[in-house]
Scaffold this motif. Structure first.
Motif, PDB file in Angstrom:
ATOM      1  N   TYR A 241       0.826  -1.211   0.000  1.00 42.94           N
ATOM      2  CA  TYR A 241       0.000   0.000   0.000  1.00 42.94           C
ATOM      3  C   TYR A 241       0.858   1.257   0.000  1.00 42.94           C
ATOM      4  CZ  TYR A 241      -3.464   3.448   1.299  1.00 42.94           C
ATOM      5  OH  TYR A 241      -4.265   4.558   1.322  1.00 42.94           O
ATOM      6  N   SER A 242       1.936   1.277   0.770  1.00 47.46           N
ATOM      7  CA  SER A 242       2.781   2.482   0.817  1.00 47.46           C
ATOM      8  C   SER A 242       3.372   2.776  -0.564  1.00 47.46           C
ATOM      9  CB  SER A 242       3.891   2.325   1.850  1.00 47.46           C
ATOM     10  OG  SER A 242       4.668   1.183   1.564  1.00 47.46           O
ATOM     11  N   ARG A 243       3.718   1.750  -1.316  1.00 52.17           N
ATOM     12  CA  ARG A 243       4.231   1.952  -2.677  1.00 52.17           C
ATOM     13  C   ARG A 243       3.107   2.421  -3.603  1.00 52.17           C
ATOM     14  NH1 ARG A 243       7.962  -2.425  -4.714  1.00 52.17           N
ATOM     15  NH2 ARG A 243       9.246  -1.429  -3.136  1.00 52.17           N
ATOM     16  N   GLN A 244       1.894   1.904  -3.400  1.00 52.86           N
ATOM     17  CA  GLN A 244       0.745   2.367  -4.183  1.00 52.86           C
ATOM     18  C   GLN A 244       0.499   3.851  -3.936  1.00 52.86           C
ATOM     19  OE1 GLN A 244      -2.808   0.036  -3.713  1.00 52.86           O
ATOM     20  NE2 GLN A 244      -1.725  -1.890  -4.019  1.00 52.86           N
ATOM     21  N   MET A 245       0.663   4.265  -2.672  1.00 48.39           N
ATOM     22  CA  MET A 245       0.484   5.680  -2.351  1.00 48.39           C
ATOM     23  C   MET A 245       1.498   6.536  -3.103  1.00 48.39           C
ATOM     24  SD  MET A 245      -0.352   5.641   1.724  1.00 48.39           S
ATOM     25  CE  MET A 245      -0.561   7.406   1.808  1.00 48.39           C
TER      26      MET A 245
ATOM     27  N   ILE B 234      -1.361  14.139   5.103  1.00 50.07           N
ATOM     28  CA  ILE B 234      -2.412  13.605   5.972  1.00 50.07           C
ATOM     29  C   ILE B 234      -2.726  12.160   5.596  1.00 50.07           C
ATOM     30  CG2 ILE B 234      -4.880  13.788   6.507  1.00 50.07           C
ATOM     31  CD1 ILE B 234      -4.471  16.877   6.320  1.00 50.07           C
ATOM     32  N   SER B 235      -2.808  11.887   4.283  1.00 42.12           N
ATOM     33  CA  SER B 235      -3.124  10.521   3.860  1.00 42.12           C
ATOM     34  C   SER B 235      -2.029   9.539   4.269  1.00 42.12           C
ATOM     35  CB  SER B 235      -3.351  10.458   2.347  1.00 42.12           C
ATOM     36  OG  SER B 235      -2.146  10.652   1.641  1.00 42.12           O
ATOM     37  N   LYS B 236      -0.782  10.012   4.303  1.00 35.18           N
ATOM     38  CA  LYS B 236       0.318   9.142   4.696  1.00 35.18           C
ATOM     39  C   LYS B 236       0.278   8.803   6.185  1.00 35.18           C
ATOM     40  CE  LYS B 236       3.401  10.430   0.960  1.00 35.18           C
ATOM     41  NZ  LYS B 236       4.631  11.110   0.567  1.00 35.18           N
TER      42      LYS B 236
ATOM     43  N   SER C  11      -7.510   0.206  -3.228  1.00 33.57           N
ATOM     44  CA  SER C  11      -7.109  -0.215  -4.572  1.00 33.57           C
ATOM     45  C   SER C  11      -6.460   0.952  -5.307  1.00 33.57           C
ATOM     46  CB  SER C  11      -8.331  -0.707  -5.333  1.00 33.57           C
ATOM     47  OG  SER C  11      -9.275   0.336  -5.449  1.00 33.57           O
ATOM     48  N   LEU C  12      -6.033   0.709  -6.526  1.00 34.89           N
ATOM     49  CA  LEU C  12      -5.418   1.753  -7.340  1.00 34.89           C
ATOM     50  C   LEU C  12      -6.432   2.851  -7.650  1.00 34.89           C
ATOM     51  CD1 LEU C  12      -3.332  -0.472  -9.762  1.00 34.89           C
ATOM     52  CD2 LEU C  12      -2.503   0.854  -7.823  1.00 34.89           C
ATOM     53  N   PRO C  13      -5.931   4.047  -7.963  1.00 31.06           N
ATOM     54  CA  PRO C  13      -6.854   5.173  -8.178  1.00 31.06           C
ATOM     55  C   PRO C  13      -7.684   5.032  -9.458  1.00 31.06           C
ATOM     56  CG  PRO C  13      -4.643   5.813  -8.766  1.00 31.06           C
ATOM     57  CD  PRO C  13      -4.551   4.441  -8.145  1.00 31.06           C
ATOM     58  N   TYR C  14      -8.836   5.617  -9.450  1.00 31.90           N
ATOM     59  CA  TYR C  14      -9.724   5.718 -10.596  1.00 31.90           C
ATOM     60  C   TYR C  14      -9.708   7.172 -11.060  1.00 31.90           C
ATOM     61  CZ  TYR C  14     -11.347   1.167  -9.060  1.00 31.90           C
ATOM     62  OH  TYR C  14     -11.409  -0.152  -8.693  1.00 31.90           O
ATOM     63  N   PRO C  15     -10.230   7.468 -12.248  1.00 34.02           N
ATOM     64  CA  PRO C  15     -10.230   8.852 -12.730  1.00 34.02           C
ATOM     65  C   PRO C  15     -10.919   9.834 -11.781  1.00 34.02           C
ATOM     66  CG  PRO C  15     -10.764   7.378 -14.531  1.00 34.02           C
ATOM     67  CD  PRO C  15     -10.709   6.543 -13.275  1.00 34.02           C
ATOM     68  N   ILE C  16     -11.829   9.360 -10.983  1.00 35.44           N
ATOM     69  CA  ILE C  16     -12.539  10.265 -10.078  1.00 35.44           C
ATOM     70  C   ILE C  16     -11.622  10.797  -8.969  1.00 35.44           C
ATOM     71  CG2 ILE C  16     -13.407   8.516  -8.481  1.00 35.44           C
ATOM     72  CD1 ILE C  16     -16.131  10.184  -8.741  1.00 35.44           C
ATOM     73  N   ASP C  17     -10.463  10.155  -8.795  1.00 37.00           N
ATOM     74  CA  ASP C  17      -9.541  10.584  -7.735  1.00 37.00           C
ATOM     75  C   ASP C  17      -9.193  12.067  -7.839  1.00 37.00           C
ATOM     76  OD1 ASP C  17      -7.585   7.502  -7.563  1.00 37.00           O
ATOM     77  OD2 ASP C  17      -9.513   8.059  -6.697  1.00 37.00           O
ATOM     78  N   SER C  18      -8.873  12.528  -9.049  1.00 35.76           N
ATOM     79  CA  SER C  18      -8.503  13.938  -9.181  1.00 35.76           C
ATOM     80  C   SER C  18      -9.681  14.853  -8.867  1.00 35.76           C
ATOM     81  CB  SER C  18      -7.947  14.235 -10.571  1.00 35.76           C
ATOM     82  OG  SER C  18      -8.908  13.946 -11.558  1.00 35.76           O
ATOM     83  N   MET C  19     -10.894  14.404  -9.175  1.00 34.32           N
ATOM     84  CA  MET C  19     -12.079  15.198  -8.833  1.00 34.32           C
ATOM     85  C   MET C  19     -12.240  15.286  -7.320  1.00 34.32           C
ATOM     86  SD  MET C  19     -14.725  13.726 -11.680  1.00 34.32           S
ATOM     87  CE  MET C  19     -16.107  14.624 -11.011  1.00 34.32           C
TER      88      MET C  19
END
Length: 85
Positions: free
Chosen positions: A8-12, A40-42, A52-60
């Protein structure tokens, strides 16, 4: 053998790298808020182990969070100006 799951830390870190162009396109003050949100997320690594991995909505979502964080910062500044009773 089965497929190895990326820690997960590498995914971040990958998410942060994936959003680097998004971050660069923000105003300087918003970049600072973005960086605060990443920090904060870290702090919540254990809570996100199953993410899971990010989806396009992440930037929104991050854009929304940045605006909310700006409002919170503004409210904190306004509260600091109120004299104590």
């Amino acid at each position: 053998m089965g497929r190895t799951i990326t820690p997960y830390s590498r995914q971040m870190l990958q998410i942060e790298e994936n959003l680097s162009d998004f971050r660069r396109s923000l105003r300087r003050s918003d970049q600072e808020i973005f960086d605060d949100l990443i920090r904060i997320s870290k702090l919540q690594v254990q809570a996100g182990v199953m993410a899971s991995l990010p989806y396009p909505i992440d930037s929104m979502i991050i854009s929304m969070l940045i605006e909310l964080k700006k409002e919170i910062n503004d409210l904190k500044k306004r509260l600091e100006k109120i004299p104590d009773k």
